[in-house]
Enzyme design. Structure first.
Site, PDB file in Angstrom:
ATOM      1  N   ASN A 158       0.970  -1.378   0.165  1.00 21.70           N
ATOM      2  CA  ASN A 158      -0.263   0.395   0.134  1.00 21.70           C
ATOM      3  C   ASN A 158       1.112   1.480  -0.162  1.00 21.70           C
ATOM      4  OD1 ASN A 158      -2.571   1.971   0.856  1.00 21.70           O
ATOM      5  ND2 ASN A 158      -0.361   1.864   2.163  1.00 21.70           N
ATOM      6  N   TYR A 167       3.562   8.932 -11.038  1.00 21.07           N
ATOM      7  CA  TYR A 167       2.619   8.409 -10.119  1.00 21.07           C
ATOM      8  C   TYR A 167       1.784   7.380 -10.450  1.00 21.07           C
ATOM      9  CZ  TYR A 167      -0.893   7.437  -6.624  1.00 21.07           C
ATOM     10  OH  TYR A 167      -2.468   7.245  -6.285  1.00 21.07           O
ATOM     11  N   LYS A 207       1.904   3.631 -11.328  1.00 18.53           N
ATOM     12  CA  LYS A 207       0.405   2.659 -11.567  1.00 18.53           C
ATOM     13  C   LYS A 207      -0.271   1.798 -11.683  1.00 18.53           C
ATOM     14  CE  LYS A 207      -0.012   4.300  -7.330  1.00 18.53           C
ATOM     15  NZ  LYS A 207      -0.159   3.405  -5.951  1.00 18.53           N
TER      16      LYS A 207
HETATM   17  N1  LIG Z   1      -5.694   8.623  -0.824  1.00 15.53           N
HETATM   18  C1  LIG Z   1      -6.454   8.766  -2.615  1.00 15.53           C
HETATM   19  O1  LIG Z   1      -6.645   9.481  -2.728  1.00 15.53           O
HETATM   20  C2  LIG Z   1      -6.339   7.648  -2.591  1.00 15.53           C
HETATM   21  C3  LIG Z   1      -6.165   6.849  -4.448  1.00 15.53           C
HETATM   22  C4  LIG Z   1      -5.612   6.144  -5.165  1.00 15.53           C
HETATM   23  C5  LIG Z   1      -5.330   5.378  -5.172  1.00 15.53           C
HETATM   24  N2  LIG Z   1      -4.076   5.802  -3.289  1.00 15.53           N
HETATM   25  C6  LIG Z   1      -2.836   4.649  -3.254  1.00 15.53           C
HETATM   26  O2  LIG Z   1      -3.143   4.378  -1.799  1.00 15.53           O
HETATM   27  C7  LIG Z   1      -1.791   4.269  -1.217  1.00 15.53           C
HETATM   28  C8  LIG Z   1      -2.117   5.132   0.160  1.00 15.53           C
HETATM   29  O3  LIG Z   1      -2.309   5.905   0.064  1.00 15.53           O
HETATM   30  P1  LIG Z   1      -2.846   7.348   0.917  1.00 15.53           P
HETATM   31  O4  LIG Z   1      -3.685   7.607   0.188  1.00 15.53           O
HETATM   32  O5  LIG Z   1      -3.224   7.001   2.395  1.00 15.53           O
HETATM   33  O6  LIG Z   1      -1.535   7.981   1.257  1.00 15.53           O
HETATM   34  P2  LIG Z   1      -0.661   8.323   2.825  1.00 15.53           P
HETATM   35  O7  LIG Z   1       0.388   9.364   2.204  1.00 15.53           O
HETATM   36  O8  LIG Z   1      -2.063   8.914   3.320  1.00 15.53           O
HETATM   37  O9  LIG Z   1      -0.150   7.259   3.131  1.00 15.53           O
HETATM   38  C9  LIG Z   1       1.136   7.326   2.776  1.00 15.53           C
HETATM   39  C10 LIG Z   1       2.175   5.977   4.085  1.00 15.53           C
HETATM   40  O10 LIG Z   1       2.979   5.406   3.376  1.00 15.53           O
HETATM   41  C11 LIG Z   1       3.932   6.038   3.872  1.00 15.53           C
HETATM   42  N3  LIG Z   1       5.164   5.206   3.457  1.00 15.53           N
HETATM   43  C12 LIG Z   1       5.704   6.630   2.312  1.00 15.53           C
HETATM   44  N4  LIG Z   1       7.106   6.138   2.355  1.00 15.53           N
HETATM   45  C13 LIG Z   1       6.929   4.713   3.159  1.00 15.53           C
HETATM   46  C14 LIG Z   1       7.953   4.099   1.958  1.00 15.53           C
HETATM   47  N5  LIG Z   1       9.365   3.871   0.996  1.00 15.53           N
HETATM   48  N6  LIG Z   1       8.409   2.979   2.670  1.00 15.53           N
HETATM   49  C15 LIG Z   1       7.128   2.796   3.418  1.00 15.53           C
HETATM   50  N7  LIG Z   1       6.046   3.401   4.031  1.00 15.53           N
HETATM   51  C16 LIG Z   1       5.641   4.828   3.441  1.00 15.53           C
HETATM   52  C17 LIG Z   1       3.913   6.945   4.328  1.00 15.53           C
HETATM   53  O11 LIG Z   1       4.614   7.581   6.170  1.00 15.53           O
HETATM   54  C18 LIG Z   1       2.428   6.894   5.152  1.00 15.53           C
HETATM   55  O12 LIG Z   1       1.976   6.656   6.560  1.00 15.53           O
HETATM   56  C19 LIG Z   1      -0.348   4.546  -2.406  1.00 15.53           C
HETATM   57  O13 LIG Z   1      -0.631   3.420  -2.756  1.00 15.53           O
HETATM   58  C20 LIG Z   1      -1.710   5.450  -3.167  1.00 15.53           C
HETATM   59  O14 LIG Z   1      -1.221   6.138  -4.165  1.00 15.53           O
HETATM   60  C21 LIG Z   1      -4.192   6.454  -3.106  1.00 15.53           C
END
Ligand SMILES: NC(=O)c1ccc[n+]([C@@H]2O[C@H](COP(=O)([O-])OP(=O)(O)OC[C@H]3O[C@@H](n4cnc5c(N)ncnc54)[C@H](O)[C@@H]3O)[C@@H](O)[C@H]2O)c1
Length: 257
Positions: free
Chosen positions: A78, A143, A147
């Site tokens: 994730n 990005y 993906k």
């Molecule tokens: N939030 C959205 O709208 C959304 C939409 C589509 C996809 N996503 C995907 O969902 C996933 C989670 O996103 P989110 O929105 O919760 O992001 P977020 O930024 O809220 O959380 C991401 C977490 O990943 C951790 N992280 C970052 N780099 C890291 C690394 N190198 N090793 C370990 N941990 C690491 C951060 O510390 C953080 O706790 C991502 O892959 C994102 O691309 C999110």
């Protein structure tokens, strides 16, 4: 008790996946590069342990698996980052950071955990992708490219590891009201404009994503592998419907004779 590790589990979607996994009875590893976030999340989630590691480091992920003390039944890739810029302005350093965490991190963690899962007799891996990997979006070329690559990597891993009892699937979230998108939806104007575009009339929640992840992780999905489940309220299918079109055009192609 079954076990699950979620990367990037300290915040956003990862934290909600960890919470929901604990609720349905998993022992949970909350893996995050940010120690404070991992420890804080773990302190409020039952049957969980914080694991501090970057998904980009082979040694740190190996140590995290050793600390967890067992090969997990489920691994969720994730952790993800975004660097917004038009391609012509995007620095090579930003490009590399996004590729490193999102794509290389998914490959590195998956191949390490797959080896442990093979010894255990199988397991389930779920990769978090995005609708931005299905259709290009504004300023998100690095990005979206990662993906899209993770979608193909999901198929590749499912192809190679099915023989070991390992299923590999992906969940592609749409417009999610949380995590890295929280600042976008904090702006009422963007919130309204974006919500109006979703066929189901609402933004997605972190729990919508977690539910899909836990379904694909579970035995109920035991014959599903190499699949990408889009969780987006229908928005990715509505691109053409969102184009303006005069109603007179509806007669084009109809033979009036
Ligand atoms: N939030 C959205 O709208 C959304 C939409 C589509 C996809 N996503 C995907 O969902 C996933 C989670 O996103 P989110 O929105 O919760 O992001 P977020 O930024 O809220 O959380 C991401 C977490 O990943 C951790 N992280 C970052 N780099 C890291 C690394 N190198 N090793 C370990 N941990 C690491 C951060 O510390 C953080 O706790 C991502 O892959 C994102 O691309 C999110």
């Amino acid at each position: 008790m079954k076990s699950l590790i979620v990367t990037g589990g300290g915040a956003g979607l990862g934290r909600t996946i960890a919470e929901q996994a604990s609720t349905v009875g998993y022992r949970v590893g909350i893996l995050d590069v940010n120690e404070e976030l991992a420890v804080k999340a773990s302190s409020s989630i039952e049957n969980s342990v914080p694991l501090v590691a970057s998904v980009t480091s082979y040694d740190e992920i190996s140590d995290a698996l050793a600390t967890f003390g067992e090969s997990p039944d489920v691994w969720i890739n994730n952790a993800g980052i975004v660097r917004f810029a038009p391609l012509l302005d995007l620095s090579i350093d930003d490009w590399k950071s996004v590729v490193d965490v999102n794509l290389t991190g998914t490959f590195l963690c998956s191949s390490l955990v797959a080896k442990a899962m093979i010894d255990k007799g199988g397991g389930s891996i779920v990769n978090i992708t995005s609708i931005n990997g299905i259709s290009a979006g504004t300023n998100s070329g690095a990005y979206g490219s990662t993906k899209s690559a993770i979608s193909l990597l999901t198929q590749q891993m499912s192809l190679e590891w099915g023989q070991y009892g390992i299923r590999v699937n992906a969940v592609a979230p749409g417009l999610i009201d949380g995590g890295m998108s929280a600042p976008i939806y904090a702006d009422p104007q963007f919130r309204k404009l974006r919500t109006e575009k979703v066929p189901t009339g609402r933004l997605g929640s972190e729990i919508d994503v977690a539910n899909a992840v836990l379904f694909l992780s579970s035995d109920e999905a035991s014959y599903i592998t190499g699949h990408e489940l889009v969780v987006d309220g229908g928005i990715i299918n509505s691109i053409i419907a969102n184009l303006p079109r005069p109603s007179s055009v509806d007669t084009v192609g109809i033979d009036e004779h």
